[in-house]
Design a protein around this motif. Structure first.
Motif, PDB file in Angstrom:
ATOM      1  N   LEU A 150       0.822  -1.213   0.000  1.00  0.00           N
ATOM      2  CA  LEU A 150       0.000   0.000   0.000  1.00  0.00           C
ATOM      3  C   LEU A 150       0.852   1.259   0.000  1.00  0.00           C
ATOM      4  CD1 LEU A 150      -2.759   1.365   0.173  1.00  0.00           C
ATOM      5  CD2 LEU A 150      -2.654   1.103   2.666  1.00  0.00           C
ATOM      6  N   SER A 151       1.845   1.329   0.894  1.00  0.00           N
ATOM      7  CA  SER A 151       2.679   2.524   0.992  1.00  0.00           C
ATOM      8  C   SER A 151       3.508   2.724  -0.273  1.00  0.00           C
ATOM      9  CB  SER A 151       3.595   2.443   2.219  1.00  0.00           C
ATOM     10  OG  SER A 151       4.440   1.299   2.160  1.00  0.00           O
ATOM     11  N   LEU A 152       4.040   1.635  -0.815  1.00  0.00           N
ATOM     12  CA  LEU A 152       4.871   1.741  -2.007  1.00  0.00           C
ATOM     13  C   LEU A 152       4.039   2.095  -3.238  1.00  0.00           C
ATOM     14  CD1 LEU A 152       7.509   1.516  -3.466  1.00  0.00           C
ATOM     15  CD2 LEU A 152       7.343  -0.969  -3.391  1.00  0.00           C
ATOM     16  N   TYR A 153       2.881   1.481  -3.390  1.00  0.00           N
ATOM     17  CA  TYR A 153       2.036   1.764  -4.545  1.00  0.00           C
ATOM     18  C   TYR A 153       1.571   3.223  -4.543  1.00  0.00           C
ATOM     19  CZ  TYR A 153      -1.538   1.013  -8.135  1.00  0.00           C
ATOM     20  OH  TYR A 153      -2.298   1.085  -9.286  1.00  0.00           O
ATOM     21  N   ALA A 154       1.131   3.689  -3.386  1.00  0.00           N
ATOM     22  CA  ALA A 154       0.644   5.067  -3.296  1.00  0.00           C
ATOM     23  C   ALA A 154       1.766   6.073  -3.549  1.00  0.00           C
ATOM     24  CB  ALA A 154       0.025   5.305  -1.915  1.00  0.00           C
ATOM     25  N   LEU A 155       2.906   5.871  -2.910  1.00  0.00           N
ATOM     26  CA  LEU A 155       3.994   6.830  -3.040  1.00  0.00           C
ATOM     27  C   LEU A 155       4.650   6.751  -4.416  1.00  0.00           C
ATOM     28  CD1 LEU A 155       5.424   9.034  -1.525  1.00  0.00           C
ATOM     29  CD2 LEU A 155       6.990   7.343  -0.564  1.00  0.00           C
ATOM     30  N   TRP A 156       4.802   5.558  -4.951  1.00  0.00           N
ATOM     31  CA  TRP A 156       5.406   5.396  -6.278  1.00  0.00           C
ATOM     32  C   TRP A 156       4.599   6.142  -7.338  1.00  0.00           C
ATOM     33  CZ3 TRP A 156       9.819   3.311  -8.321  1.00  0.00           C
ATOM     34  CH2 TRP A 156       9.839   3.081  -9.691  1.00  0.00           C
ATOM     35  N   ASN A 157       3.268   5.997  -7.278  1.00  0.00           N
ATOM     36  CA  ASN A 157       2.424   6.661  -8.265  1.00  0.00           C
ATOM     37  C   ASN A 157       2.379   8.166  -8.059  1.00  0.00           C
ATOM     38  OD1 ASN A 157       0.844   4.690 -10.163  1.00  0.00           O
ATOM     39  ND2 ASN A 157       0.925   3.653  -8.190  1.00  0.00           N
TER      40      ASN A 157
END
Length: 228
Positions: free
Chosen positions: A119-126
């Protein structure tokens, strides 16, 4: 959460590199939203920016992303998620979520580690992909900043500690030699495909060195009745 934040910030480098390579903001954001595997994304935009054929570029990105399918085989057993949830969880099966999940001692902590990291990686990456793509013009020449090296550097940092055996180091070394050696000979995107041949080649050599693998059936030095 720390892994998600640390790696998620490199989405900015991807956004800048992609926009600097000629892709639109919408195309760049679509890659992060739908593909969501950094090494494959960098490989695709890098090959396109170098003038590579789109099909070749896509093939190179695809083969880099195939590793996630093997991660999924293992994570499906550890997570044991309901069938309805699996298609959504599959989007988060990447290097970082797999590494965090495998390090957990219980199924509950595996699920928590996988979910929080994903969740944290997907949100921040995008988010950082969008910021990088929008701000690419303000940064100027991306080659001068070397931002295109950020993604591969992160991938190598994750991969290096996993190379523990002689075989694994030999495969990695051969892949590097093939990839770099063919950069000036083959079209963009093709060297990474050829570099993948390092794995079966090394396994073949290793198999030939073992007793009982001289190509003749029923030979070898195993114990009586041993399954060959």
């Amino acid at each position: 959460m720390g892994v998600g934040i640390a790696v998620g910030l490199s989405g900015f480098a991807f956004g800048v590199t992609s926009a600097g390579g000629g892709l639109t903001v919408a195309q760049t954001c679509a890659l992060s939203l739908l593909v969501f595997t950094g090494a494959s994304q960098f490989a695709l935009v890098g090959a396109l920016a170098s003038g590579g054929n789109p099909l070749t570029a896509a093939a190179g990105a695809f083969f880099l992303g195939v590793r996630n399918a093997f991660y999924g085989l293992r994570l499906s057993q550890l997570l044991a998620l309901p069938r309805a949830v699996r298609p959504f969880a599959a989007q988060w099966v990447i290097d970082e979520t797999t590494a965090v999940a495998l390090a957990q001692p219980t199924r509950r902590s595996v699920r928590i580690g996988f979910t929080v990291t994903g969740l944290s990686l997907y949100a921040l990456w995008n988010l950082t992909t969008l910021l990088g793509a929008v701000g690419a013009d303000a940064i100027g020449d991306t080659d001068a900043w070397g931002l295109d090296a950020a993604g591969p550097a992160v991938f190598l940092a994750l991969l290096a500690p996993m190379l523990k055996t002689t075989m694994e180091r030999a495969v990695a070394g051969a892949a590097v030699v093939l990839g770099l050696g063919l950069l000036s000979v083959l079209p963009a995107g093709v060297p990474v495909l050829v570099a993948a041949l390092a794995a079966p080649a090394a396994l073949y050599v290793e198999g030939r060195r073992r007793p009982g693998t001289d190509g003749r059936p029923g030979t070898g030095h195993g114990a009586p009745g041993e399954d060959r």
